[in-house]
Design a protein around this motif. Structure first.
Motif, short mmCIF file in Angstrom:
data_model
loop_
_atom_site.label_atom_id
_atom_site.label_comp_id
_atom_site.label_asym_id
_atom_site.label_seq_id
_atom_site.Cartn_x
_atom_site.Cartn_y
_atom_site.Cartn_z
N ILE A 1 24.65 -16.00 -1.48
CA ILE A 1 25.64 -16.77 -2.24
C ILE A 1 25.52 -16.34 -3.70
O ILE A 1 24.41 -16.35 -4.25
CB ILE A 1 25.36 -18.29 -2.12
CG1 ILE A 1 25.27 -18.73 -0.64
CG2 ILE A 1 26.37 -19.11 -2.90
CD1 ILE A 1 26.56 -18.66 0.12
N PRO A 2 26.62 -15.94 -4.34
CA PRO A 2 26.51 -15.56 -5.75
C PRO A 2 26.19 -16.78 -6.63
O PRO A 2 26.54 -17.91 -6.27
CB PRO A 2 27.88 -14.99 -6.07
CG PRO A 2 28.80 -15.58 -5.06
CD PRO A 2 27.99 -15.87 -3.83
N SER A 3 25.50 -16.53 -7.73
CA SER A 3 25.12 -17.63 -8.63
C SER A 3 25.94 -17.55 -9.91
O SER A 3 26.18 -16.46 -10.42
CB SER A 3 23.64 -17.51 -8.95
OG SER A 3 23.33 -18.33 -10.05
N PRO B 1 23.48 -11.34 -9.00
CA PRO B 1 23.42 -11.50 -7.54
C PRO B 1 22.11 -10.93 -7.00
O PRO B 1 21.58 -9.96 -7.52
CB PRO B 1 24.61 -10.71 -7.03
CG PRO B 1 25.16 -9.96 -8.18
CD PRO B 1 24.61 -10.54 -9.43
N PRO C 1 30.63 -18.80 -5.51
CA PRO C 1 29.35 -19.52 -5.54
C PRO C 1 29.38 -20.84 -4.77
O PRO C 1 30.46 -21.37 -4.48
CB PRO C 1 29.13 -19.82 -7.04
CG PRO C 1 30.15 -19.07 -7.78
CD PRO C 1 31.28 -18.76 -6.83
N TRP D 1 29.48 -20.70 0.70
CA TRP D 1 28.68 -21.03 1.90
C TRP D 1 29.62 -21.18 3.10
O TRP D 1 29.39 -20.59 4.16
CB TRP D 1 27.91 -22.32 1.65
CG TRP D 1 26.81 -22.64 2.61
CD1 TRP D 1 25.50 -22.31 2.48
CD2 TRP D 1 26.92 -23.37 3.85
NE1 TRP D 1 24.79 -22.78 3.55
CE2 TRP D 1 25.63 -23.43 4.40
CE3 TRP D 1 27.99 -23.96 4.54
CZ2 TRP D 1 25.35 -24.07 5.61
CZ3 TRP D 1 27.71 -24.60 5.75
CH2 TRP D 1 26.41 -24.65 6.27
N ARG E 1 27.82 -11.17 2.15
CA ARG E 1 27.87 -11.66 0.77
C ARG E 1 29.10 -12.54 0.58
O ARG E 1 30.22 -12.07 0.78
CB ARG E 1 27.95 -10.48 -0.21
CG ARG E 1 26.64 -9.76 -0.39
CD ARG E 1 26.73 -8.70 -1.47
NE ARG E 1 25.45 -8.01 -1.57
CZ ARG E 1 24.42 -8.46 -2.28
NH1 ARG E 1 24.54 -9.56 -3.00
NH2 ARG E 1 23.29 -7.80 -2.29
N HIS F 1 25.95 -25.58 -8.06
CA HIS F 1 24.88 -25.46 -9.05
C HIS F 1 24.95 -26.56 -10.12
O HIS F 1 23.94 -27.05 -10.58
CB HIS F 1 24.96 -24.08 -9.72
CG HIS F 1 23.97 -23.88 -10.82
ND1 HIS F 1 22.65 -23.55 -10.58
CD2 HIS F 1 24.09 -23.98 -12.17
CE1 HIS F 1 22.02 -23.45 -11.74
NE2 HIS F 1 22.86 -23.70 -12.72
N ASP G 1 20.58 -18.20 -2.73
CA ASP G 1 21.15 -17.62 -3.95
C ASP G 1 20.10 -17.07 -4.92
O ASP G 1 20.46 -16.44 -5.91
CB ASP G 1 22.02 -18.66 -4.68
CG ASP G 1 21.17 -19.74 -5.34
OD1 ASP G 1 20.21 -20.21 -4.71
OD2 ASP G 1 21.46 -20.11 -6.49
N SER G 2 18.80 -17.35 -4.68
CA SER G 2 17.80 -17.04 -5.71
C SER G 2 16.56 -16.36 -5.14
O SER G 2 16.39 -16.28 -3.93
CB SER G 2 17.34 -18.32 -6.41
OG SER G 2 18.41 -18.94 -7.05
N THR H 1 23.44 -23.16 -3.45
CA THR H 1 23.83 -22.51 -2.18
C THR H 1 24.76 -23.44 -1.40
O THR H 1 25.97 -23.24 -1.42
CB THR H 1 22.57 -22.13 -1.36
OG1 THR H 1 21.81 -21.18 -2.11
CG2 THR H 1 22.94 -21.53 -0.03
#
Ligand SMILES: [Mg+2]
Length: 291
Positions: free
Chosen positions: A236-238, A243, A258, A263, A254, A18, A219-220, A14
């Motif tokens: 936040i897309p991963s 998503p 990522p 952010w 949105r 990642h 994100d999760s 996020t």
């Protein structure tokens, strides 16, 4: 009446990339938020030991949430006693929402004979085992290992046994959170409950004329509770999973990219909408503050 935004943010995937854990694309907006005294509160699955390192990297001095909402740490103020119910721990005031780790280690060990060979616990794995399973350096694995409120296990058994294990933990009053690599055994807590507790604390200290606006970024799945309950949810897309979809229908922003780039994009948009100040939207790095 004035409006005070508060940002609760997940870290991994996020605010932090990642893969690389870089956050430099978010640095200019983080600096702007600090200037405006807008709190950015880490809300993470990370441990206290890991957070000490990340707070320093992020120049973050305020409260933070550890181990998926298991506890909130508040910096001690020079004057006054801790708020009711808080304990003093490692130089902070701490609100704990679940029993401490030994309870969960005991539960795991109690279940072990029924699930022989199905899992390896953090205690069993040790630093080298955790480093091997996660790809973390020994140093980082050591910080991740120092959990205070739960016991992760690496599941090696069947899905059917896993469900049976989860049912037994639930029956014993615990909760199992499925992470990317581990099952996390702890008590009933989540980032949303911890967020609401802290918001109530802030409300007590701010003028009744102040409208507090909560923004949650994640994100999760482990961010879901706080994303559903904040005034504004920033998703936040991963790069590694689908998503996140929420039940709420409004108040969702949105990000299109990522990690820290998304952010920064989302927070700038939200801040410009809330404050009518277009500077965050145009804040660009004047220099590379990461190197
Ligand atoms: Mg995350």
């Amino acid at each position: 009446m004035s409006c005070r935004p508060m940002i609760f943010t997940d870290l991994d995937g996020t605010l932090l990339d990642h893969y690389s854990y870089d956050f430099s694309p978010a640095q200019p907006i983080l600096s702007w938020l600090a200037e405006q005294n807008i709190p950015v509160i880490p809300a993470t699955s990370k441990t206290f030991a890991e957070l000490l390192v990340w707070r320093s990297r992020l120049s973050s001095q305020g409260p933070f949430m550890v181990e998926n909402g298991a506890a909130i740490y508040l910096p001690k103020t020079a004057d006054g006693a801790p708020p009711d119910g808080l304990i003093e721990k490692d130089g902070f005031w701490v609100q704990e929402f679940v029993a401490t780790r030994q309870t969960w280690i005991d539960l795991v060990e109690q279940l072990r004979p029924q699930f022989n060979g199905c899992f390896r616990s953090f205690t069993e794995l040790g630093i080298a085992g955790i480093a091997q399973l996660t790809g973390l350096t020994d140093e980082s694995a050591n910080l991740a290992r120092q959990r205070q409120y739960g016991e992760p296990v690496a599941w090696q058994g069947s899905d059917r046994d896993k469900q049976r294990f989860i049912d037994q933990v639930n029956a014993a009053g615990g909760q199992v959170l499925q992470g990317g690599r581990f099952l996390h055994i702890s008590g009933n807590c989540n980032k949303g409950d911890a967020m609401n507790w802290l918001v109530t604390e802030y409300r007590r200290h701010w003028s009744p004329d102040t409208t507090l606006i909560t923004i949650a970024a994640g994100d999760s799945g482990n961010d879901r509770d706080m994303l559903e309950r904040a005034d504004i949810a920033l998703i936040i897309p991963s790069p590694v999973h689908e998503p996140l979809s929420l039940q709420r229908q409004s108040g969702i922003v949105r990000a299109t990219t990522p990690g820290p780039t998304g952010w920064a994009e989302g927070i700038k948009q939200i801040m410009a909408d809330l404050t009518g100040d277009t500077r965050p939207a145009t804040a660009t790095p004047l220099r590379n503050q990461h190197g």
